[in-house]
Design an enzyme around this catalytic site. Structure first.
Site, PDB file in Angstrom:
ATOM      1  N   CYS A  22       6.315  -0.360   7.438  1.00 39.42           N
ATOM      2  CA  CYS A  22       5.991   0.747   6.144  1.00 39.42           C
ATOM      3  C   CYS A  22       7.182   0.991   5.396  1.00 39.42           C
ATOM      4  O   CYS A  22       7.987   1.262   5.838  1.00 39.42           O
ATOM      5  CB  CYS A  22       5.484   2.120   6.896  1.00 39.42           C
ATOM      6  SG  CYS A  22       5.174   4.020   6.219  1.00 39.42           S
ATOM      7  N   LEU A  23       6.298   1.579   4.005  1.00 35.27           N
ATOM      8  CA  LEU A  23       7.843   1.586   3.062  1.00 35.27           C
ATOM      9  C   LEU A  23       8.621   2.799   3.975  1.00 35.27           C
ATOM     10  O   LEU A  23       9.546   3.295   3.806  1.00 35.27           O
ATOM     11  CB  LEU A  23       7.001   2.568   1.984  1.00 35.27           C
ATOM     12  CG  LEU A  23       6.415   0.986   0.484  1.00 35.27           C
ATOM     13  CD1 LEU A  23       5.783   0.932  -0.347  1.00 35.27           C
ATOM     14  CD2 LEU A  23       7.506   0.179   0.762  1.00 35.27           C
ATOM     15  N   HIS A  47      -2.080   7.723   7.114  1.00 30.02           N
ATOM     16  CA  HIS A  47      -1.260   8.392   6.752  1.00 30.02           C
ATOM     17  C   HIS A  47      -1.754   9.645   6.341  1.00 30.02           C
ATOM     18  O   HIS A  47      -1.142  10.483   5.892  1.00 30.02           O
ATOM     19  CB  HIS A  47      -0.866   8.087   5.171  1.00 30.02           C
ATOM     20  CG  HIS A  47       0.221   6.606   5.618  1.00 30.02           C
ATOM     21  ND1 HIS A  47       1.500   7.395   6.366  1.00 30.02           N
ATOM     22  CD2 HIS A  47       0.755   5.437   5.217  1.00 30.02           C
ATOM     23  CE1 HIS A  47       2.671   5.981   6.585  1.00 30.02           C
ATOM     24  NE2 HIS A  47       2.154   5.099   6.179  1.00 30.02           N
ATOM     25  N   GLN A  95       2.749  10.280   1.520  1.00 35.30           N
ATOM     26  CA  GLN A  95       4.317   8.928   1.790  1.00 35.30           C
ATOM     27  C   GLN A  95       4.888   9.994   0.596  1.00 35.30           C
ATOM     28  O   GLN A  95       6.068   9.700   0.451  1.00 35.30           O
ATOM     29  CB  GLN A  95       3.773   8.031   1.376  1.00 35.30           C
ATOM     30  CG  GLN A  95       3.416   7.134   2.738  1.00 35.30           C
ATOM     31  CD  GLN A  95       3.297   5.716   2.477  1.00 35.30           C
ATOM     32  OE1 GLN A  95       2.447   5.200   2.082  1.00 35.30           O
ATOM     33  NE2 GLN A  95       4.114   4.711   2.983  1.00 35.30           N
ATOM     34  N   GLY A 110       0.783  -1.206   0.029  1.00 40.97           N
ATOM     35  CA  GLY A 110      -0.115  -0.090  -0.418  1.00 40.97           C
ATOM     36  C   GLY A 110       0.665   0.847  -0.158  1.00 40.97           C
ATOM     37  O   GLY A 110       2.088   1.078   0.525  1.00 40.97           O
ATOM     38  N   HIS A 119      -3.922   1.848   7.907  1.00 40.55           N
ATOM     39  CA  HIS A 119      -2.280   2.202   8.134  1.00 40.55           C
ATOM     40  C   HIS A 119      -2.932   3.059   6.493  1.00 40.55           C
ATOM     41  O   HIS A 119      -2.133   3.773   7.718  1.00 40.55           O
ATOM     42  CB  HIS A 119      -2.256   0.448   7.437  1.00 40.55           C
ATOM     43  CG  HIS A 119      -0.175   1.199   7.210  1.00 40.55           C
ATOM     44  ND1 HIS A 119       0.728   0.678   8.672  1.00 40.55           N
ATOM     45  CD2 HIS A 119       0.669   1.745   6.261  1.00 40.55           C
ATOM     46  CE1 HIS A 119       2.017   1.162   8.068  1.00 40.55           C
ATOM     47  NE2 HIS A 119       1.369   1.867   6.707  1.00 40.55           N
ATOM     48  N   GLU A 120      -2.619   2.993   5.063  1.00 41.07           N
ATOM     49  CA  GLU A 120      -2.952   3.958   4.481  1.00 41.07           C
ATOM     50  C   GLU A 120      -3.953   5.365   5.064  1.00 41.07           C
ATOM     51  O   GLU A 120      -3.148   6.376   5.101  1.00 41.07           O
ATOM     52  CB  GLU A 120      -2.825   2.779   3.462  1.00 41.07           C
ATOM     53  CG  GLU A 120      -2.380   2.213   2.493  1.00 41.07           C
ATOM     54  CD  GLU A 120      -1.121   2.535   3.144  1.00 41.07           C
ATOM     55  OE1 GLU A 120      -0.565   3.406   3.305  1.00 41.07           O
ATOM     56  OE2 GLU A 120       0.036   1.692   3.223  1.00 41.07           O
TER      57      GLU A 120
HETATM   58 NI    NI Z   1       2.962   3.296   5.549  1.00 41.98          NI
END
Ligand code: NI
Length: 169
Positions: free
Chosen positions: A92-93, A138, A51, A46, A134-135
């Site tokens: 998380c990226l 953000h 981000q 995701g 989670h997304e």
């Molecule tokens: Ni993330």
């Protein structure tokens, strides 16, 4: 198509609250396509626009094993959450190499526009439910490490700053 640079925690820009997407137009479609390409390249499941330093309510997700079920969620809203929750290990990226437990709803229903501007309600459970929550965090400027204890979070912050310093050498 283009790969987009991903912001790394503790970049303060990750705490920006995103604004709703005003219109699902060619710009948003291109952005969604670029975000999917970036997510696949980074081997993530995701990615939120936050981000990549775009502060509009747009997320992309693919939780399939085959990496062939891209989802674009524009202006997502939780319309239902399950009474039950459970603890999942998340990564998380924007916080590479860090995995820790976060409690999430077991299932959620999320109303969103797709990349064509059509409204739909997605009934998510399992990994998809975790990923959606989670997304969506953000988009309100929240990174998963903020659910952890201050001690753990500070350790992660120090580790990330050190890693970024070494990388830029
Ligand atoms: Ni993330």
């Amino acid at each position: 198509m283009a790969l987009l640079p991903i912001l790394c925690y503790p970049d303060p820009k990750l705490h920006t609250v995103a604004k709703p997407v005003a219109a699902v137009d060619a710009r948003i479609q291109q952005l969604a396509a670029d975000m999917l390409e970036t997510m696949y390249e980074a081997k993530g499941i995701g990615l939120a626009a936050t981000q990549i330093n775009v502060h509009e309510r747009l997320i992309v997700i693919d939780v399939s094993e085959e990496r062939d079920q891209p989802m674009v969620l524009i202006n997502p809203e939780l319309v239902w959450t399950s009474a039950t929750t459970h603890l999942n290990e998340e990564g998380c990226l924007s916080v590479p190499g860090i995995y820790d437990g976060v409690t999430r709803f077991d299932a959620v229903h999320v109303k969103a526009l797709d990349e064509k501007g059509n409204s739909r309600v997605i009934e998510a459970d399992g990994l998809l439910a975790v990923c959606v929550q989670h997304e969506m965090d953000h988009l309100v400027g929240k990174v998963f490490v903020e659910y952890l204890s201050p001690l753990k979070r500070n350790r992660i912050k120090t580790k990330m700053i050190k890693a970024q310093r070494e990388e830029s050498r």
